[in-house]
Design a protein around this motif. Sequence first.
Motif, PDB file in Angstrom:
ATOM      1  N   ASP A 182       6.798  -2.902  16.451  1.00  0.00           N
ATOM      2  CA  ASP A 182       7.587  -2.167  15.467  1.00  0.00           C
ATOM      3  C   ASP A 182       8.342  -3.144  14.561  1.00  0.00           C
ATOM      4  O   ASP A 182       8.366  -2.996  13.329  1.00  0.00           O
ATOM      5  N   LYS A 183       8.946  -4.161  15.156  1.00  0.00           N
ATOM      6  CA  LYS A 183       9.712  -5.144  14.371  1.00  0.00           C
ATOM      7  C   LYS A 183       8.797  -5.891  13.403  1.00  0.00           C
ATOM      8  O   LYS A 183       9.117  -6.025  12.219  1.00  0.00           O
ATOM      9  N   TYR A 184       7.665  -6.404  13.901  1.00  0.00           N
ATOM     10  CA  TYR A 184       6.758  -7.145  13.034  1.00  0.00           C
ATOM     11  C   TYR A 184       6.273  -6.277  11.878  1.00  0.00           C
ATOM     12  O   TYR A 184       6.202  -6.726  10.723  1.00  0.00           O
ATOM     13  N   LEU A 185       5.943  -5.031  12.189  1.00  0.00           N
ATOM     14  CA  LEU A 185       5.373  -4.143  11.188  1.00  0.00           C
ATOM     15  C   LEU A 185       6.389  -3.843  10.095  1.00  0.00           C
ATOM     16  O   LEU A 185       6.074  -3.885   8.896  1.00  0.00           O
ATOM     17  N   HIS A 186       7.626  -3.537  10.481  1.00  0.00           N
ATOM     18  CA  HIS A 186       8.645  -3.228   9.477  1.00  0.00           C
ATOM     19  C   HIS A 186       9.058  -4.467   8.686  1.00  0.00           C
ATOM     20  O   HIS A 186       9.441  -4.359   7.513  1.00  0.00           O
ATOM     21  N   ASP A 187       8.990  -5.643   9.320  1.00  0.00           N
ATOM     22  CA  ASP A 187       9.244  -6.866   8.561  1.00  0.00           C
ATOM     23  C   ASP A 187       8.202  -7.045   7.457  1.00  0.00           C
ATOM     24  O   ASP A 187       8.527  -7.463   6.341  1.00  0.00           O
ATOM     25  N   GLU A 188       6.938  -6.730   7.760  1.00  0.00           N
ATOM     26  CA  GLU A 188       5.874  -6.868   6.774  1.00  0.00           C
ATOM     27  C   GLU A 188       5.994  -5.837   5.658  1.00  0.00           C
ATOM     28  O   GLU A 188       5.461  -6.045   4.560  1.00  0.00           O
ATOM     29  N   LEU A 189       6.679  -4.726   5.914  1.00  0.00           N
ATOM     30  CA  LEU A 189       6.829  -3.684   4.895  1.00  0.00           C
ATOM     31  C   LEU A 189       7.877  -4.050   3.848  1.00  0.00           C
ATOM     32  O   LEU A 189       7.972  -3.386   2.817  1.00  0.00           O
ATOM     33  N   ASP A 190       8.676  -5.071   4.085  1.00  0.00           N
ATOM     34  CA  ASP A 190       9.716  -5.485   3.145  1.00  0.00           C
ATOM     35  C   ASP A 190       9.293  -6.802   2.510  1.00  0.00           C
ATOM     36  O   ASP A 190       9.412  -7.868   3.111  1.00  0.00           O
ATOM     37  N   LEU A 191       8.790  -6.735   1.274  1.00  0.00           N
ATOM     38  CA  LEU A 191       8.298  -7.932   0.617  1.00  0.00           C
ATOM     39  C   LEU A 191       9.433  -8.861   0.183  1.00  0.00           C
ATOM     40  O   LEU A 191       9.198 -10.055  -0.025  1.00  0.00           O
ATOM     41  N   VAL A 192      10.651  -8.357   0.066  1.00  0.00           N
ATOM     42  CA  VAL A 192      11.791  -9.234  -0.216  1.00  0.00           C
ATOM     43  C   VAL A 192      12.027 -10.163   0.968  1.00  0.00           C
ATOM     44  O   VAL A 192      12.302 -11.360   0.811  1.00  0.00           O
ATOM     45  N   ARG A 193      11.903  -9.624   2.170  1.00  0.00           N
ATOM     46  CA  ARG A 193      12.057 -10.437   3.373  1.00  0.00           C
ATOM     47  C   ARG A 193      10.969 -11.524   3.426  1.00  0.00           C
ATOM     48  O   ARG A 193      11.246 -12.678   3.759  1.00  0.00           O
ATOM     49  N   GLU A 194       9.738 -11.131   3.101  1.00  0.00           N
ATOM     50  CA  GLU A 194       8.650 -12.108   3.097  1.00  0.00           C
ATOM     51  C   GLU A 194       8.921 -13.212   2.086  1.00  0.00           C
ATOM     52  O   GLU A 194       8.693 -14.403   2.369  1.00  0.00           O
ATOM     53  N   ALA A 195       9.401 -12.845   0.895  1.00  0.00           N
ATOM     54  CA  ALA A 195       9.700 -13.851  -0.128  1.00  0.00           C
ATOM     55  C   ALA A 195      10.801 -14.800   0.341  1.00  0.00           C
ATOM     56  O   ALA A 195      10.743 -16.014   0.102  1.00  0.00           O
ATOM     57  N   ALA A 196      11.805 -14.261   1.021  1.00  0.00           N
ATOM     58  CA  ALA A 196      12.897 -15.100   1.524  1.00  0.00           C
ATOM     59  C   ALA A 196      12.378 -16.079   2.580  1.00  0.00           C
ATOM     60  O   ALA A 196      12.789 -17.251   2.621  1.00  0.00           O
ATOM     61  N   SER A 197      11.483 -15.609   3.441  1.00  0.00           N
ATOM     62  CA  SER A 197      10.899 -16.497   4.455  1.00  0.00           C
ATOM     63  C   SER A 197      10.095 -17.606   3.802  1.00  0.00           C
ATOM     64  O   SER A 197      10.160 -18.773   4.212  1.00  0.00           O
ATOM     65  N   ARG A 205       0.860  -1.195   0.000  1.00  0.00           N
ATOM     66  CA  ARG A 205       0.000   0.000   0.000  1.00  0.00           C
ATOM     67  C   ARG A 205       0.897   1.246   0.000  1.00  0.00           C
ATOM     68  O   ARG A 205       1.812   1.356   0.817  1.00  0.00           O
ATOM     69  N   PRO A 206       0.672   2.207  -0.895  1.00  0.00           N
ATOM     70  CA  PRO A 206       1.565   3.378  -1.004  1.00  0.00           C
ATOM     71  C   PRO A 206       1.473   4.272   0.232  1.00  0.00           C
ATOM     72  O   PRO A 206       0.425   4.391   0.873  1.00  0.00           O
ATOM     73  N   GLY A 207       2.624   4.871   0.556  1.00  0.00           N
ATOM     74  CA  GLY A 207       2.682   5.828   1.655  1.00  0.00           C
ATOM     75  C   GLY A 207       2.630   5.216   3.037  1.00  0.00           C
ATOM     76  O   GLY A 207       2.473   5.938   4.032  1.00  0.00           O
ATOM     77  N   MET A 208       2.780   3.888   3.146  1.00  0.00           N
ATOM     78  CA  MET A 208       2.632   3.237   4.440  1.00  0.00           C
ATOM     79  C   MET A 208       3.762   3.584   5.408  1.00  0.00           C
ATOM     80  O   MET A 208       3.548   3.725   6.606  1.00  0.00           O
ATOM     81  N   GLN A 209       4.973   3.728   4.884  1.00  0.00           N
ATOM     82  CA  GLN A 209       6.124   3.971   5.760  1.00  0.00           C
ATOM     83  C   GLN A 209       5.923   5.240   6.582  1.00  0.00           C
ATOM     84  O   GLN A 209       6.143   5.246   7.802  1.00  0.00           O
ATOM     85  N   LYS A 210       5.472   6.307   5.940  1.00  0.00           N
ATOM     86  CA  LYS A 210       5.291   7.583   6.631  1.00  0.00           C
ATOM     87  C   LYS A 210       4.174   7.498   7.668  1.00  0.00           C
ATOM     88  O   LYS A 210       4.322   7.954   8.807  1.00  0.00           O
ATOM     89  N   VAL A 211       3.045   6.888   7.267  1.00  0.00           N
ATOM     90  CA  VAL A 211       1.919   6.757   8.192  1.00  0.00           C
ATOM     91  C   VAL A 211       2.300   5.921   9.401  1.00  0.00           C
ATOM     92  O   VAL A 211       1.979   6.256  10.550  1.00  0.00           O
ATOM     93  N   ILE A 212       3.013   4.835   9.158  1.00  0.00           N
ATOM     94  CA  ILE A 212       3.415   3.940  10.245  1.00  0.00           C
ATOM     95  C   ILE A 212       4.329   4.649  11.228  1.00  0.00           C
ATOM     96  O   ILE A 212       4.172   4.549  12.453  1.00  0.00           O
ATOM     97  N   GLU A 213       5.318   5.382  10.717  1.00  0.00           N
ATOM     98  CA  GLU A 213       6.258   6.062  11.607  1.00  0.00           C
ATOM     99  C   GLU A 213       5.550   7.094  12.467  1.00  0.00           C
ATOM    100  O   GLU A 213       5.863   7.248  13.658  1.00  0.00           O
ATOM    101  N   GLN A 214       4.590   7.812  11.910  1.00  0.00           N
ATOM    102  CA  GLN A 214       3.863   8.812  12.687  1.00  0.00           C
ATOM    103  C   GLN A 214       3.079   8.166  13.824  1.00  0.00           C
ATOM    104  O   GLN A 214       3.136   8.607  14.980  1.00  0.00           O
TER     105      GLN A 214
END
Length: 526
Positions: free
Chosen positions: A195-210, A154-163
């Motif tokens: 915070d860790k779970y959320l940022h892990d989900e934001l990286d789809l490369v990490r999900e693909a590796a898992s 989803r676009p713009g998620m990083q900024k919304v999440i950090e806030q």
Amino acid sequence: MKRLLRATYIAWVALRYGLDELVLTSFRHPGVRLAARIASVGRDLSAPRGQRLREALQRLGPIFVKFGQVLSTRRDLLPPDVADELARLQDRVPPFPAEVAIATIERAFRKPLGDIFSSFEREPVASASIAQVHFATLRDEHGREREVAVKVLRPGMQKVIEQDLDLIRTMAGWVERLSADGKRLKPREVVAEFDKYLHDELDLVREAASAAQLRRNMAGLDLVLIPEMFWDWIRPDVLVMERMTGIPIGQVDRLREAGVDLKQLARDGVTIFFTQVFRDGFFHADMHPGNIMVSVAPGTFGRYVSLDFGIVGTLTQTDKEYLAQNFTAFFRRDYKRVAELHVESGWVPADTRVDELESAIRSVCEPYFDRPLSQISLGMVLMRLFQTSRRFHVEIQPQLVLLQKTLLNVEGLGRQLDPELDLWATAKPFLEKWMLEQVGPKRFWRELKEQAPYYAKMLPDLPRLLHGYLQQRPDEGLNAQLLEVIREQRRTNRLLAAILYAGAGFLLGLVAMQLYIWVRINFNWG
């Protein structure tokens, strides 16, 4: 200004749903308690507190919904009614426009959509707070086509999440400083975990590796299907994987009509879970019904289909051995050993009386044995254990939180598929076999083979090193006591004989232990 407005809105929602009554009443400061009483005037707080908290989090948006989902796994910290309500939170939000998803894909791969896919379904098949999924047909360099699923962040998620995370961290600090239960609740640790779970989900490369790791681990089990990842088409915000088909595991009537053996399916779920946890130490930690299907294709009929690998759990060898010993002791009703393991691991203070902890654990677990799954709730057993543990200042280890969550998911799936499933009886043979492999001769020979290259390299140098050591003069630093042993041949012979006898005794002990465990497993002893 945006942060201030967002904080004001959060405060308004908290007052609207009476969260001040839920949280502020445990604060020490008299002024805070007075403010809580004033804020409660004139509001309708007739709904249960857990329901009000769930509705407030839904009102605050997807990030708070996800926070509530993570919080629901910490049943060691929450009252049962609140944890049960938070477990009902659904991470479903309206999809974002297909044009936005297409723009994200084209930006990620720097190609027009038509150069990548021969077809692309604009209507998403799933939409959550972090990403949504579209079906498509992938065209490879040889012109072959594969049915795929395309996950787009989803676009713009990083900024919304950090806030929102900044605000949640601030609130956690307030709770820890002002609440009487702040230290026990560990709010800042819970937020860091989120915070860790959320940022892990934001990286789809990490999900693909898992997903790729789980696919390799499960390849020889023939019980579960995991989609193939197409690495040429994976970026941090776009993931292209094999399209999987099947019947959602929650649709039990459809599974029954298709001829799936539901009892076997329930047992297979337990086997998959314990294999991932104890054999691999790497497990799918989001096994709720929305992420599980059952294949009805001829070649893979009746197998599980796992989806969504944004959250995975890992365990060290020490964690696995400790858990296996705990589970095995539970299944044997050896509550004293369970209490001793808690002390040995440092989960409880060293001065804890083992007999008192043993008695408390027995009072929780004994009523639940020898009952089918339809009559017990593993979640309730865990909840009562957590409540009992507080008296002994037990600290639940962070690395086991996901394991607890997944175990509850497995229980729910088992109850849905086969209400008569006996989880204890299904898991006990698996754990005993695993323990035999870990502490018996198999592990000894496995580690011996792994260390063989090191020993082979060292052995040729051993005579020279030993000769040089024995030729040392006392003034070169040779210990006088060791020199006396070397000079007295008889004492040396006795020492060597003792070593040989000890080695023989050790090997005989391993053989005896293997024989004892084999007899116990095959003849149902213990």
